[in-house]
Design a protein around this motif. Structure first.
Motif, PDB file in Angstrom:
ATOM      1  N   VAL A 118      -1.357  -5.825 -23.756  1.00  0.00           N
ATOM      2  CA  VAL A 118      -2.259  -5.778 -24.916  1.00  0.00           C
ATOM      3  C   VAL A 118      -2.595  -4.334 -25.269  1.00  0.00           C
ATOM      4  N   PHE A 119      -2.925  -3.532 -24.253  1.00  0.00           N
ATOM      5  CA  PHE A 119      -3.268  -2.134 -24.500  1.00  0.00           C
ATOM      6  C   PHE A 119      -2.058  -1.367 -25.030  1.00  0.00           C
ATOM      7  N   GLY A 120      -0.888  -1.658 -24.491  1.00  0.00           N
ATOM      8  CA  GLY A 120       0.324  -1.039 -25.032  1.00  0.00           C
ATOM      9  C   GLY A 120       0.498  -1.336 -26.500  1.00  0.00           C
ATOM     10  N   GLY A 121       0.188  -2.571 -26.907  1.00  0.00           N
ATOM     11  CA  GLY A 121       0.293  -2.932 -28.315  1.00  0.00           C
ATOM     12  C   GLY A 121      -0.687  -2.194 -29.201  1.00  0.00           C
ATOM     13  N   LEU A 122      -1.813  -1.777 -28.632  1.00  0.00           N
ATOM     14  CA  LEU A 122      -2.792  -0.978 -29.383  1.00  0.00           C
ATOM     15  C   LEU A 122      -2.376   0.482 -29.482  1.00  0.00           C
ATOM     16  N   HIS A 123      -1.410   0.889 -28.660  1.00  0.00           N
ATOM     17  CA  HIS A 123      -0.963   2.285 -28.617  1.00  0.00           C
ATOM     18  C   HIS A 123       0.570   2.325 -28.645  1.00  0.00           C
ATOM     19  N   PRO A 124       1.173   1.878 -29.748  1.00  0.00           N
ATOM     20  CA  PRO A 124       2.631   1.798 -29.819  1.00  0.00           C
ATOM     21  C   PRO A 124       3.276   3.165 -29.672  1.00  0.00           C
ATOM     22  N   GLY A 125       4.368   3.184 -28.946  1.00  0.00           N
ATOM     23  CA  GLY A 125       5.112   4.419 -28.754  1.00  0.00           C
ATOM     24  C   GLY A 125       4.623   5.273 -27.606  1.00  0.00           C
ATOM     25  N   LEU A 212       5.760  -3.952 -30.121  1.00  0.00           N
ATOM     26  CA  LEU A 212       6.106  -3.047 -29.022  1.00  0.00           C
ATOM     27  C   LEU A 212       7.613  -2.951 -28.821  1.00  0.00           C
ATOM     28  N   ARG A 213       8.053  -1.781 -28.399  1.00  0.00           N
ATOM     29  CA  ARG A 213       9.443  -1.559 -27.994  1.00  0.00           C
ATOM     30  C   ARG A 213       9.443  -0.919 -26.613  1.00  0.00           C
ATOM     31  N   GLY A 214      10.579  -1.004 -25.940  1.00  0.00           N
ATOM     32  CA  GLY A 214      10.697  -0.433 -24.610  1.00  0.00           C
ATOM     33  C   GLY A 214      11.336  -1.433 -23.676  1.00  0.00           C
ATOM     34  N   HIS A 215      11.034  -1.288 -22.393  1.00  0.00           N
ATOM     35  CA  HIS A 215      11.619  -2.181 -21.387  1.00  0.00           C
ATOM     36  C   HIS A 215      10.532  -2.653 -20.438  1.00  0.00           C
ATOM     37  N   ALA A 216      10.582  -3.920 -20.082  1.00  0.00           N
ATOM     38  CA  ALA A 216       9.647  -4.497 -19.119  1.00  0.00           C
ATOM     39  C   ALA A 216      10.398  -4.935 -17.876  1.00  0.00           C
ATOM     40  N   ASP A 217       9.890  -4.528 -16.717  1.00  0.00           N
ATOM     41  CA  ASP A 217      10.376  -5.026 -15.429  1.00  0.00           C
ATOM     42  C   ASP A 217       9.308  -5.976 -14.897  1.00  0.00           C
ATOM     43  N   LEU A 239       6.483 -10.240 -26.412  1.00  0.00           N
ATOM     44  CA  LEU A 239       7.031  -8.888 -26.591  1.00  0.00           C
ATOM     45  C   LEU A 239       8.483  -9.012 -27.048  1.00  0.00           C
ATOM     46  N   PRO A 240       8.748  -9.566 -28.227  1.00  0.00           N
ATOM     47  CA  PRO A 240      10.120  -9.911 -28.613  1.00  0.00           C
ATOM     48  C   PRO A 240      11.044  -8.713 -28.779  1.00  0.00           C
ATOM     49  N   GLN A 241      10.493  -7.519 -29.007  1.00  0.00           N
ATOM     50  CA  GLN A 241      11.344  -6.342 -29.177  1.00  0.00           C
ATOM     51  C   GLN A 241      11.449  -5.506 -27.900  1.00  0.00           C
ATOM     52  N   VAL A 242      10.862  -6.006 -26.824  1.00  0.00           N
ATOM     53  CA  VAL A 242      10.940  -5.333 -25.527  1.00  0.00           C
ATOM     54  C   VAL A 242      12.017  -6.017 -24.704  1.00  0.00           C
ATOM     55  N   THR A 243      13.023  -5.264 -24.259  1.00  0.00           N
ATOM     56  CA  THR A 243      14.005  -5.843 -23.353  1.00  0.00           C
ATOM     57  C   THR A 243      13.339  -6.029 -21.984  1.00  0.00           C
ATOM     58  N   SER A 244      13.797  -7.020 -21.232  1.00  0.00           N
ATOM     59  CA  SER A 244      13.115  -7.283 -19.970  1.00  0.00           C
ATOM     60  C   SER A 244      14.082  -7.766 -18.901  1.00  0.00           C
ATOM     61  N   THR A 245      13.708  -7.521 -17.658  1.00  0.00           N
ATOM     62  CA  THR A 245      14.370  -8.107 -16.501  1.00  0.00           C
ATOM     63  C   THR A 245      13.300  -8.833 -15.699  1.00  0.00           C
ATOM     64  N   LEU A 246      13.645 -10.010 -15.190  1.00  0.00           N
ATOM     65  CA  LEU A 246      12.712 -10.824 -14.425  1.00  0.00           C
ATOM     66  C   LEU A 246      13.295 -11.066 -13.039  1.00  0.00           C
TER      67      LEU A 246
END
Length: 279
Positions: A118-125, A212-217, A239-246
């Motif tokens: 949520v905080f990342g979404g308030l501070h994109p980039g 948001l963009r970026g990568h989530a682990d 986070l549809p524009q964030v690539t992720s690995t689970l």
């Protein structure tokens, strides 16, 4: 060489707390780490040490009302997600930026992982990566059927109880610590409707996460009933524009119980999973 730090922080509303830092000699990135509900920052020091050994500067945020915080929740002292997102986390981020100029990661455990997104979404980039451990949306439909069916009752009862008592005495219930009723109110609302919002916050929190963009682990503990895979997947879907690995880590890999909290004292397998796509 790894340098331990204790960084005093003051939010704009006067709330004081400390960031616990672990800074390697040549950091590759900085991580702002958000604890689980009711868990003090100091409990993540083994995790921070393991990350610092791999070249990550770690700064452990302290929740309002816990540990080094100058406040304690009461009938007179209340707060919710608004104070965390608009006061405390910006103060921690500003303090962290004084201790290096490398790529920023934000992450967290349980509630901390949710509010990191949520905080990342308030501070994109601002943040290049998101490290999420034993977390996920509390939305009741993201849990296995029988357990999920009981959660709407929980999400209605706990805010009522907190309002009646002035705080939620979570330790008596086996859930969190002594919690501000506003935090429980905001958390429970997400659990009922799967929509991140907070009393007093005008920003579109869901929209911020979608952008948001970026990568989530993301790391799930195999036997963690508080944050099952469906819950994590539900959070990642926001986070549809964030690539992720689970990664799902079992007990034999972890070397201890694969539940919501045991990994904190034996964090190596979790750290390895977070680094799976980093290196």
């Amino acid at each position: 060489m790894m340098r331990p730090l204790v960084v005093p922080v003051q939010a704009d509303d006067g709330h004081r707390f400390e960031l616990i830092g672990r800074v390697p000699a040549q950091p590759r990135a900085q991580l702002l780490w958000l604890p689980a509900l009711g868990v003090s920052a100091r409990n993540y020091q083994p995790f921070a040490d393991a990350l610092a050994a791999r070249g990550i500067s770690v700064f452990l945020h302290e929740w309002r009302g816990n540990g080094s915080s100058s406040l304690r929740p009461s009938r007179e002292q209340d707060w919710g997600y608004r104070e965390i997102l608009e006061q405390d986390l910006p103060a921690s981020l500003a303090a962290l930026r004084l201790h290096g100029n490398v790529p920023l990661i934000i992450g967290g455990h349980s509630l901390g992982g949710q509010l990191a997104c949520v905080f990342g979404g308030l501070h994109p980039g601002v943040f290049a990566r998101f490290w999420l451990v034993a977390t996920g949306t509390p939305y009741w439909r993201s849990f296995p059927a029988r357990r999920g069916w009981t959660l709407p009752l929980v999400y209605r009862f706990l805010p009522w109880l907190a309002q009646r008592q002035g705080v939620l005495h979570g330790r008596r219930l086996g859930f969190g610590g002594t919690e501000a009723r506003g935090v429980i109110r905001d958390w429970a609302r997400v659990g009922l409707n799967n929509h991140y919002a907070a009393v007093g916050v005008q920003a579109d929190l869901e929209g911020g996460m979608r952008r948001l963009r970026g990568h989530a682990d993301a790391v799930v503990l195999a036997d963690d009933w508080l944050a099952p895979p469906g819950s994590m997947q539900g959070l990642l879907s926001k986070l549809p524009q964030v690539t992720s690995t689970l990664s799902i880590v079992p007990a034999d890999t972890l070397g201890t119980q694969a539940d919501h909290f045991a990994w904190m004292k034996a964090p190596e397998a979790v750290v390895k999973a977070l680094f799976h796509s980093f290196e």
